[in-house]
Scaffold this motif. Structure first.
Motif, PDB file in Angstrom:
ATOM      1  N   PHE A 277       0.729  -1.191   0.208  1.00  0.00           N
ATOM      2  CA  PHE A 277       0.031  -0.201  -0.032  1.00  0.00           C
ATOM      3  C   PHE A 277       0.928   1.278   0.005  1.00  0.00           C
ATOM      4  O   PHE A 277       0.572   2.334  -0.811  1.00  0.00           O
ATOM      5  CB  PHE A 277      -0.836  -0.029   1.330  1.00  0.00           C
ATOM      6  CG  PHE A 277      -1.954   1.144   1.246  1.00  0.00           C
ATOM      7  CD1 PHE A 277      -2.013   2.270   0.137  1.00  0.00           C
ATOM      8  CD2 PHE A 277      -2.750   0.928   2.292  1.00  0.00           C
ATOM      9  CE1 PHE A 277      -2.968   2.729   0.213  1.00  0.00           C
ATOM     10  CE2 PHE A 277      -3.772   2.295   2.282  1.00  0.00           C
ATOM     11  CZ  PHE A 277      -3.795   2.972   1.276  1.00  0.00           C
ATOM     12  N   CYS A 278       1.815   1.438   0.822  1.00  0.00           N
ATOM     13  CA  CYS A 278       2.864   2.412   1.037  1.00  0.00           C
ATOM     14  C   CYS A 278       3.507   2.595  -0.375  1.00  0.00           C
ATOM     15  O   CYS A 278       3.817   3.917  -0.821  1.00  0.00           O
ATOM     16  CB  CYS A 278       3.945   2.313   2.108  1.00  0.00           C
ATOM     17  SG  CYS A 278       3.087   2.459   3.671  1.00  0.00           S
ATOM     18  N   THR A 279       3.887   1.643  -0.913  1.00  0.00           N
ATOM     19  CA  THR A 279       4.619   1.617  -2.295  1.00  0.00           C
ATOM     20  C   THR A 279       3.820   2.365  -3.183  1.00  0.00           C
ATOM     21  O   THR A 279       4.463   3.419  -3.950  1.00  0.00           O
ATOM     22  CB  THR A 279       5.120   0.323  -2.482  1.00  0.00           C
ATOM     23  OG1 THR A 279       5.990  -0.276  -1.715  1.00  0.00           O
ATOM     24  CG2 THR A 279       6.060   0.535  -3.914  1.00  0.00           C
ATOM     25  N   VAL A 280       2.521   1.886  -3.422  1.00  0.00           N
ATOM     26  CA  VAL A 280       1.831   2.539  -4.596  1.00  0.00           C
ATOM     27  C   VAL A 280       1.215   3.646  -4.100  1.00  0.00           C
ATOM     28  O   VAL A 280       1.202   4.688  -4.944  1.00  0.00           O
ATOM     29  CB  VAL A 280       0.443   1.557  -4.830  1.00  0.00           C
ATOM     30  CG1 VAL A 280      -0.424   2.085  -5.746  1.00  0.00           C
ATOM     31  CG2 VAL A 280       0.818   0.258  -5.096  1.00  0.00           C
ATOM     32  N   GLN A 281       1.156   3.910  -2.801  1.00  0.00           N
ATOM     33  CA  GLN A 281       0.831   5.515  -2.314  1.00  0.00           C
ATOM     34  C   GLN A 281       1.973   6.349  -2.773  1.00  0.00           C
ATOM     35  O   GLN A 281       1.651   7.465  -3.246  1.00  0.00           O
ATOM     36  CB  GLN A 281       0.248   5.516  -1.007  1.00  0.00           C
ATOM     37  CG  GLN A 281       0.097   6.906  -0.450  1.00  0.00           C
ATOM     38  CD  GLN A 281       1.146   7.734   0.217  1.00  0.00           C
ATOM     39  OE1 GLN A 281       2.185   7.085   0.316  1.00  0.00           O
ATOM     40  NE2 GLN A 281       0.862   9.149   0.184  1.00  0.00           N
ATOM     41  N   GLY A 282       3.025   6.077  -2.260  1.00  0.00           N
ATOM     42  CA  GLY A 282       4.379   6.947  -2.696  1.00  0.00           C
ATOM     43  C   GLY A 282       4.502   7.031  -4.320  1.00  0.00           C
ATOM     44  O   GLY A 282       4.928   8.040  -4.883  1.00  0.00           O
ATOM     45  N   PHE A 283       4.305   5.943  -5.038  1.00  0.00           N
ATOM     46  CA  PHE A 283       4.420   5.749  -6.373  1.00  0.00           C
ATOM     47  C   PHE A 283       3.346   7.035  -7.094  1.00  0.00           C
ATOM     48  O   PHE A 283       4.014   7.598  -7.796  1.00  0.00           O
ATOM     49  CB  PHE A 283       4.090   4.503  -6.863  1.00  0.00           C
ATOM     50  CG  PHE A 283       3.769   4.359  -8.479  1.00  0.00           C
ATOM     51  CD1 PHE A 283       5.026   4.073  -9.059  1.00  0.00           C
ATOM     52  CD2 PHE A 283       2.590   4.428  -8.936  1.00  0.00           C
ATOM     53  CE1 PHE A 283       4.843   4.038 -10.552  1.00  0.00           C
ATOM     54  CE2 PHE A 283       2.432   4.413 -10.424  1.00  0.00           C
ATOM     55  CZ  PHE A 283       3.645   4.182 -11.241  1.00  0.00           C
ATOM     56  N   VAL A 284       2.430   7.014  -6.534  1.00  0.00           N
ATOM     57  CA  VAL A 284       1.532   8.074  -7.258  1.00  0.00           C
ATOM     58  C   VAL A 284       1.528   9.526  -6.596  1.00  0.00           C
ATOM     59  O   VAL A 284       1.627  10.372  -7.418  1.00  0.00           O
ATOM     60  CB  VAL A 284      -0.042   7.495  -7.539  1.00  0.00           C
ATOM     61  CG1 VAL A 284      -0.776   7.531  -5.883  1.00  0.00           C
ATOM     62  CG2 VAL A 284      -1.143   8.388  -8.228  1.00  0.00           C
ATOM     63  N   VAL A 285       1.671   9.357  -5.359  1.00  0.00           N
ATOM     64  CA  VAL A 285       1.507  10.955  -4.790  1.00  0.00           C
ATOM     65  C   VAL A 285       2.751  11.693  -4.844  1.00  0.00           C
ATOM     66  O   VAL A 285       2.941  12.847  -5.115  1.00  0.00           O
ATOM     67  CB  VAL A 285       0.984  10.679  -3.187  1.00  0.00           C
ATOM     68  CG1 VAL A 285       1.032  12.072  -2.524  1.00  0.00           C
ATOM     69  CG2 VAL A 285      -0.543  10.172  -3.083  1.00  0.00           C
ATOM     70  N   ASN A 286       3.802  10.998  -4.335  1.00  0.00           N
ATOM     71  CA  ASN A 286       5.007  11.697  -4.467  1.00  0.00           C
ATOM     72  C   ASN A 286       6.051  11.339  -5.736  1.00  0.00           C
ATOM     73  O   ASN A 286       7.078  11.695  -5.697  1.00  0.00           O
ATOM     74  CB  ASN A 286       5.945  11.209  -3.182  1.00  0.00           C
ATOM     75  CG  ASN A 286       5.030  11.507  -1.900  1.00  0.00           C
ATOM     76  OD1 ASN A 286       4.424  12.844  -1.963  1.00  0.00           O
ATOM     77  ND2 ASN A 286       5.093  10.909  -1.120  1.00  0.00           N
ATOM     78  N   GLY A 287       5.721  10.341  -6.505  1.00  0.00           N
ATOM     79  CA  GLY A 287       6.354   9.971  -7.597  1.00  0.00           C
ATOM     80  C   GLY A 287       5.849  10.585  -8.868  1.00  0.00           C
ATOM     81  O   GLY A 287       6.306  11.477  -9.307  1.00  0.00           O
ATOM     82  N   VAL A 288       5.005   9.809  -9.517  1.00  0.00           N
ATOM     83  CA  VAL A 288       4.253  10.201 -10.528  1.00  0.00           C
ATOM     84  C   VAL A 288       3.740  11.812 -10.658  1.00  0.00           C
ATOM     85  O   VAL A 288       3.881  12.684 -11.576  1.00  0.00           O
ATOM     86  CB  VAL A 288       3.047   9.220 -10.771  1.00  0.00           C
ATOM     87  CG1 VAL A 288       2.319   9.692 -11.844  1.00  0.00           C
ATOM     88  CG2 VAL A 288       3.500   7.880 -11.176  1.00  0.00           C
ATOM     89  N   ASN A 289       3.130  12.038  -9.413  1.00  0.00           N
ATOM     90  CA  ASN A 289       2.470  13.399  -9.230  1.00  0.00           C
ATOM     91  C   ASN A 289       3.868  14.588  -9.493  1.00  0.00           C
ATOM     92  O   ASN A 289       3.855  15.532 -10.137  1.00  0.00           O
ATOM     93  CB  ASN A 289       2.016  13.770  -8.055  1.00  0.00           C
ATOM     94  CG  ASN A 289       1.332  15.051  -7.945  1.00  0.00           C
ATOM     95  OD1 ASN A 289       0.634  15.570  -8.514  1.00  0.00           O
ATOM     96  ND2 ASN A 289       1.807  15.877  -6.918  1.00  0.00           N
ATOM     97  N   ASN A 290       4.788  14.356  -8.931  1.00  0.00           N
ATOM     98  CA  ASN A 290       6.041  15.157  -8.817  1.00  0.00           C
ATOM     99  C   ASN A 290       6.724  15.049 -10.313  1.00  0.00           C
ATOM    100  O   ASN A 290       7.250  16.016 -10.897  1.00  0.00           O
ATOM    101  CB  ASN A 290       7.191  14.846  -7.832  1.00  0.00           C
ATOM    102  CG  ASN A 290       6.359  15.128  -6.581  1.00  0.00           C
ATOM    103  OD1 ASN A 290       5.480  15.879  -6.391  1.00  0.00           O
ATOM    104  ND2 ASN A 290       7.178  14.611  -5.699  1.00  0.00           N
ATOM    105  N   VAL A 291       6.741  14.021 -10.899  1.00  0.00           N
ATOM    106  CA  VAL A 291       7.348  13.854 -12.255  1.00  0.00           C
ATOM    107  C   VAL A 291       6.726  14.712 -13.353  1.00  0.00           C
ATOM    108  O   VAL A 291       7.017  15.268 -14.277  1.00  0.00           O
ATOM    109  CB  VAL A 291       7.238  12.289 -12.584  1.00  0.00           C
ATOM    110  CG1 VAL A 291       7.380  12.027 -14.201  1.00  0.00           C
ATOM    111  CG2 VAL A 291       8.490  11.539 -12.145  1.00  0.00           C
ATOM    112  N   ASN A 292       5.386  14.515 -13.160  1.00  0.00           N
ATOM    113  CA  ASN A 292       4.178  15.527 -14.067  1.00  0.00           C
ATOM    114  C   ASN A 292       4.193  16.879 -14.039  1.00  0.00           C
ATOM    115  O   ASN A 292       3.475  17.475 -14.804  1.00  0.00           O
ATOM    116  CB  ASN A 292       2.857  14.686 -13.904  1.00  0.00           C
ATOM    117  CG  ASN A 292       2.769  13.233 -14.537  1.00  0.00           C
ATOM    118  OD1 ASN A 292       3.762  12.848 -15.063  1.00  0.00           O
ATOM    119  ND2 ASN A 292       1.858  12.603 -13.871  1.00  0.00           N
TER     120      ASN A 292
END
Length: 700
Positions: A69-84
């Motif tokens: 859960f933490c991995t996917v949450q970090g993936f989208v909130v702090n990863g994909v969102n920042n990349v975009n």
């Protein structure tokens, strides 16, 4: 009495001449460890609870699903969102300050709802709360991807000639692009998606962490939390890497074949939406096993029976009923009790300062690498992820490992945070490392006529009606870069370049008379290897910045009363987000916008996103922000160390009180001890009957 009985601290009913105080005294003599209904704590769905599912009904299996859960949450909130960040600026015409709002709204939602969730989620069925949080995250990812499917194709200026043109051509261009202004309204869809992400994230990191802490001994809790937070950091790293790869794919790749743009072109927009779709599917998958857990894990009752208090000493005298109530009307009273705890207060303020700096840097780190070192958006995102994996994840893991291996108590963990805080402060100077900006006519170097910079308009292109809506850099053979062929005064397109460029001729008059008046498309080539020095130092800086996280979390859980742990995490999240991670990205975005040299201007001089930044000012501003808040965090850690009062030693150690006449010495504390011994033996007997081994665990 046997030696084993003395070691375990039990009173032999036949031994009337000795009073034995237990090695681990419970916080309240009247509180007896309870064992939940065996059916309520089994894994399953409704009445279907097969035996094979009970193999997953343990802290390690729970940690696995929470890590997912933490991995996917970090993936989208702090990863994909920042990349975009850059892609959303280009696609929807948004400045950095407004894109920063997207990250901040996650924390606004988490801050506001965190108080309610933490207070109502303090009881049992914490796993069910976490499963519902996973569904909320899935809905948030769905809304974040939705704007791509409800807008038209991306217009990058493919139908507009960039060479010198008259005012009539400019008016036609305005008519063709004026209908794109409505795209900025999609900002509110992104904000709503982040609100749903915030609901899920705050539940995960408050109720989920409390669920882990309820299920494992206090000595193992920092290690479990360190692993959990390491995977939480692994998520953003994967988001940077996977999301970065997606940015090398054109945003409308399934509808458009063969475009003239490349990822190196500043007008390029990658497939930013794919990461959100992937996260939506993964959240749905992870929520299924979390819904299977019961009211609590089978180990929870045994952990409660053996837990030792490290509560701040001033809180030990509070009335029990003031700490155990979980009704909304008692929320202000519980809040006041927490604010009276100086260790909790100063650790929270330190986390606020750390959150302010970290949230801003994490949001705009790919953008910083892209602008300071001339990397593409995709490559900058991948580099940021490569640095995030060993840095942040490793730092959090090592922080938890140090606490466990060195058997640190609260004071020791505060000392650890003070040391790593000041080391990280020195390493933050790495943001000064950068490459020099190219020689851009009208931005960093003058045209033939000296005017104040930046000013991309000159006498050589004043008749061309140039705009800064589209950035198409071109380079002359003497390595001078122009904002576009129009700004170079070019009259016609020849092959892969442009010819008859009046501004290039002007540079030739003042310099080399034999210089041709043609330019080639693309930026001028530069040689700068500072990126290879920047990345390893940044990795070490991130490592030390994140070593603080597990000790800070463990300090929070240990310095307050057990019955307030979940609510205290909610209060801490509220303060850290309201004063730290909410204004952080917005503030950083405004600071980045203040260093802009050339804005994208729509018809009517409407400014949207920035094309070119001042590298020197960007480094200076980042450094000043980081150093100021790091100093503040260090001061807060020092104050927490000074004002924290550990429990009295006599309340956590075993002593045998035997008078000189071999008669029993009884005082008020002995009465409490005898009560604990009796209730403890009864509860341990119940635990053994339910299949739990009687095993003492070491405490921090």
């Amino acid at each position: 009495m046997t030696e084993e009985e003395k070691t375990n601290g039990f009173v032999d009913a036949k031994d009337s001449n000795m009073t034995i105080r237990p090695q681990r005294l419970q916080e309240d003599a009247s509180e007896t460890p309870t064992v939940s209904n065996p059916e309520d704590i089994k894994c399953g769905f409704g009445s279907c609870k097969p035996n094979f599912l009970q193999n997953f009904n343990n802290p390690k299996a729970l940690l696995f699903f929470l890590c997912a859960f933490c991995t996917v949450q970090g993936f989208v909130v702090n990863g994909v969102n920042n990349v975009n960040t850059t892609s959303l600026e280009r696609r929807f015409g948004l400045p950095s300050s407004r894109v920063g709002m997207i990250s901040s709204f996650y924390d606004i939602s988490a801050a506001i709802l965190g108080l309610i969730v933490s207070y109502l989620g303090s009881g049992k069925h914490k796993a069910r709360w976490v499963a519902m949080a996973c569904l909320s995250m899935a809905c948030g990812s769905f809304f974040m991807a939705l704007p791509h499917f409800t807008t038209g194709l991306y217009q990058w200026g493919q139908n507009i000639g960039e060479a010198c043109r008259d005012h009539a051509a400019t008016e036609v261009q305005c008519a063709q692009t004026d209908d794109t202004s409505h795209l900025q309204n999609y900002l509110y869809v992104f904000l709503f998606g982040q609100i749903l992400h915030g609901v899920g994230g705050t539940t995960l990191y408050i109720v989920g962490v409390a669920l882990i802490d309820d299920s494992v001994p206090a000595s193992s809790s920092p290690m479990y939390c360190g692993i959990l937070y390491a995977f939480a950091t692994l998520g953003p790293a994967l988001g940077y890497i996977v999301g970065g790869q997606m940015l090398d794919i054109y945003v409308d790749y399934f509808e458009v074949d063969g475009i003239a743009l490349t990822p190196e072109d500043p007008r390029w927009v990658g497939a930013w939406w794919i990461g959100f779709v992937v996260a939506f599917v993964l959240f749905l998958a992870v929520s299924v096993p979390l819904f299977a857990y019961g009211s609590e894990l089978p180990t929870a009752a045994h952990v409660r029976a053996n837990r030792v208090s490290q509560t701040h000493n001033d809180s030990l005298n509070e009335k029990k009923e003031e700490l155990t109530s979980h009704k909304l009307r008692d929320l202000p009273k519980s809040f006041i009790l927490l604010m009276k705890n100086p260790a909790f207060l100063f650790i929270t303020l330190a986390g606020t300062a750390e959150g302010f700096g970290t949230s801003g840097v994490s949001t705009f780190l790919p953008k910083l690498i892209q602008n300071q070192f001339g990397a593409t958006a995709a490559w900058a995102s991948i580099l940021a992820g490569i640095i995030a994996v060993p840095g942040a994840a490793g730092g959090q893991f090592v922080g938890g490992l140090i606490c466990k291996r060195m058997n640190l108590k609260v004071q020791g963990m505060i000392r650890l945070n003070i040391i790593v805080c000041f080391v990280a402060m020195v390493l933050d100077a790495v943001v000064w490392v950068r490459c020099d900006l190219e020689d851009i006519a009208g931005v960093t170097v003058h045209y033939s006529d000296p005017v104040s910079l930046p000013n991309v308009t000159s006498s050589c292109n004043s008749m061309c009606s140039c705009t800064t809506e589209y950035y198409e850099p071109v380079c002359s053979e003497h390595n001078i870069q122009y904002f576009s062929p129009c700004h170079a005064g070019c009259q016609s397109k020849v092959g892969s370049g442009y010819a008859n460029c009046s501004c290039v001729e002007a540079f030739g008059v003042s310099g080399n008379m034999n210089t041709s008046n043609t330019v080639k498309t693309g930026k001028c080539s530069t040689t700068c290897n500072m990126l290879y020095f920047f990345l390893p130092v940044l990795l070490v800086a991130i490592f030390f910045r994140f070593v603080e996280a597990p000790p800070s979390l463990s300090i929070t859980l240990r310095c307050i009363h057990d019955n307030q742990r979940t609510f205290a995490l909610g209060i801490q999240w509220f303060v850290v987000r309201l004063l730290g991670t909410v204004p952080g990205p917005i503030f950083y975005g405004a600071v980045i916008d203040s260093t802009c040299l050339v804005w994208q201007e729509k018809c009517g001089d409407e400014q949207t996103s920035c094309w070119i930044y001042d590298n020197v000012a960007l480094s200076r501003n980042f450094f000043l922000i980081l150093i100021c808040f790091k100093v503040f965090a260090g001061i807060m850690f020092l104050l927490a160390y000074k004002f924290y009062k550990p429990p009295l030693e006599k309340m956590a150690s075993a002593t045998y009180v035997v008078n000189s006449n071999n008669t029993n010495t009884v005082d008020s504390e002995d009465v409490a001890v005898a009560t604990v011994n009796k209730s403890f033996e009864q509860s341990l007997g119940d635990l053994e009957m339910n299949g739990f081994s009687h095993e003492r665990t070491s405490e921090l």
